[in-house]
Design an enzyme around this catalytic site. Structure first.
Site, PDB file in Angstrom:
ATOM      1  NE  ARG A   1      47.123  37.275  85.276  1.00  0.00           N
ATOM      2  CZ  ARG A   1      47.885  36.208  85.490  1.00  0.00           C
ATOM      3  NH1 ARG A   1      47.920  35.236  84.643  1.00  0.00           N
ATOM      4  NH2 ARG A   1      48.601  36.130  86.581  1.00  0.00           N
TER       5      ARG A   1
ATOM      6  CG  HIS B   1      51.753  38.666  84.708  1.00  0.00           C
ATOM      7  ND1 HIS B   1      50.856  39.467  85.356  1.00  0.00           N
ATOM      8  CD2 HIS B   1      52.913  39.363  84.617  1.00  0.00           C
ATOM      9  CE1 HIS B   1      51.456  40.615  85.671  1.00  0.00           C
ATOM     10  NE2 HIS B   1      52.689  40.575  85.223  1.00  0.00           N
TER      11      HIS B   1
ATOM     12  CE1 TYR C   1      49.312  31.695  87.047  1.00  0.00           C
ATOM     13  CE2 TYR C   1      51.391  31.208  85.943  1.00  0.00           C
ATOM     14  CZ  TYR C   1      50.302  32.045  86.145  1.00  0.00           C
ATOM     15  OH  TYR C   1      50.198  33.205  85.425  1.00  0.00           O
TER      16      TYR C   1
END
Ligand SMILES: Cc1ncc(C[n+]2csc(CCOP(=O)(O)OP(=O)(O)O)c2C)c(N)n1
Ligand SMILES: [Mg+2]
Length: 271
Positions: free
Chosen positions: A185, A189, A197
């Protein structure tokens, strides 16, 4: 999959819903909470579904759709129907107890099921490197006596071939398969996730394998479509999405008196 097969999806159900035949209009209206949505506006983004199209309303509780998939497959087997139940879930879900319960049940009961792990290498902000000591999630299938297949989740035709192998096997009555599709992805999120990150190089690597341009290239090289035809498809799709958004915005909201309707089904208990 055949139209009569059933899927159980997750907190990322949009692509699954489109692929299983739900209309763009009914999906977008559901995202807007409108009565024209596939769940009459009461499901929202994470519960898209339409039993008539073979898509159970998606389950946003990570891995909880997996034992449900085993249950659907058991029903098909008991009724001697040649149908297959397919579950989608993430790499993170494969560390949840429900994953292991579902795979073991599917194995010992020889269920016509396919468990599709969309391994995008992250569960929210947690890298798979911190949660897995083996190379492939598909290798976990061996612990249950099931076949595990690793597919290239960035390659449309490879996904088709490996999914077909698993689905055909289930339909022949030869049991379940764990199919792991390696993918990624590119963004956070959720909208609140700053996505600080991921290594930029890692994102670049996966972006260079993006399945949409890659499949376009395959079609061009095979002489199926030229660049102009691909661009025409892209703009037609954008037009359809824009129209469905405008329609969804204009559609009616549920009324207060509808609050308690469609919550329970009245039916005779099956014997
Ligand atoms: C049982 C449970 N725990 C936590 C959450 C919150 N949550 C939603 S998505 C997610 C990450 C799931 O990661 P993965 O299974 O890899 O799926 P991905 O989002 O990467 O597709 C978490 C922790 C949840 N929905 N359900
Ligand atoms: Mg993931």
């Amino acid at each position: 999959m055949e139209e009569s097969d059933v899927i159980a999806s997750t907190h990322r159900p949009n692509g699954h819903a489109l692929a299983k035949g739900l209309s763009l209009e009914s999906i977008l209206a559901e995202l807007y909470g409108k009565t024209t949505g596939c769940c009459k506006g009461k499901g929202g983004a994470m519960h898209l579904g339409d039993a008539g199209k073979g898509m159970l309303p998606a389950v946003a509780v990570v891995a909880a759709n997996m034992p449900i998939t085993a249950g659907v497959a058991l029903a098909f087997k008991l009724k001697r129907e040649k149908r297959v139940a397919v579950s989608f879930f993430g790499d993170g879900a494969s560390n949840n107890g429900a994953f292991h319960e579902a795979l073991n049940l599917a194995a010992v009961l020889d269920l016509p099921a396919v468990f599709v792990c969309e391994n995008n290498h992250y569960a929210a902000s947690t890298s798979i490197k911190r949660t897995l000591r083996i190379q492939n999630i598909a290798d976990r299938a061996a612990a249950y006596g099931l076949p595990g297949i690793v597919g290239d989740g960035m390659d449309v035709l490879d996904v088709y071939a490996s999914a077909k192998e698993a689905i055909d096997r289930a339909r022949r009555g030869e049991g379940a398969t764990l199919l792991e599709l390696k993918t990624f992805r590119y963004c956070g999120h959720s909208r609140r996730d700053p996505n600080n990150y991921m290594e930029p190089k890692e994102v670049e690597f996966w972006e260079s394998k993006d399945p949409i341009p890659a499949f376009g290239k395959t079609l061009r090289q095979a002489g199926v479509l030229d660049q102009g035809a691909l661009e025409a498809i892209a703009s037609e799709v954008e037009g359809c999405v824009d129209a469905a958004i405008s329609q969804a915005q204009a559609d009616p909201l549920p009324q207060q008196e509808d609050t308690f309707s469609d919550l329970y089904v009245t039916m005779e208990a099956p014997r």
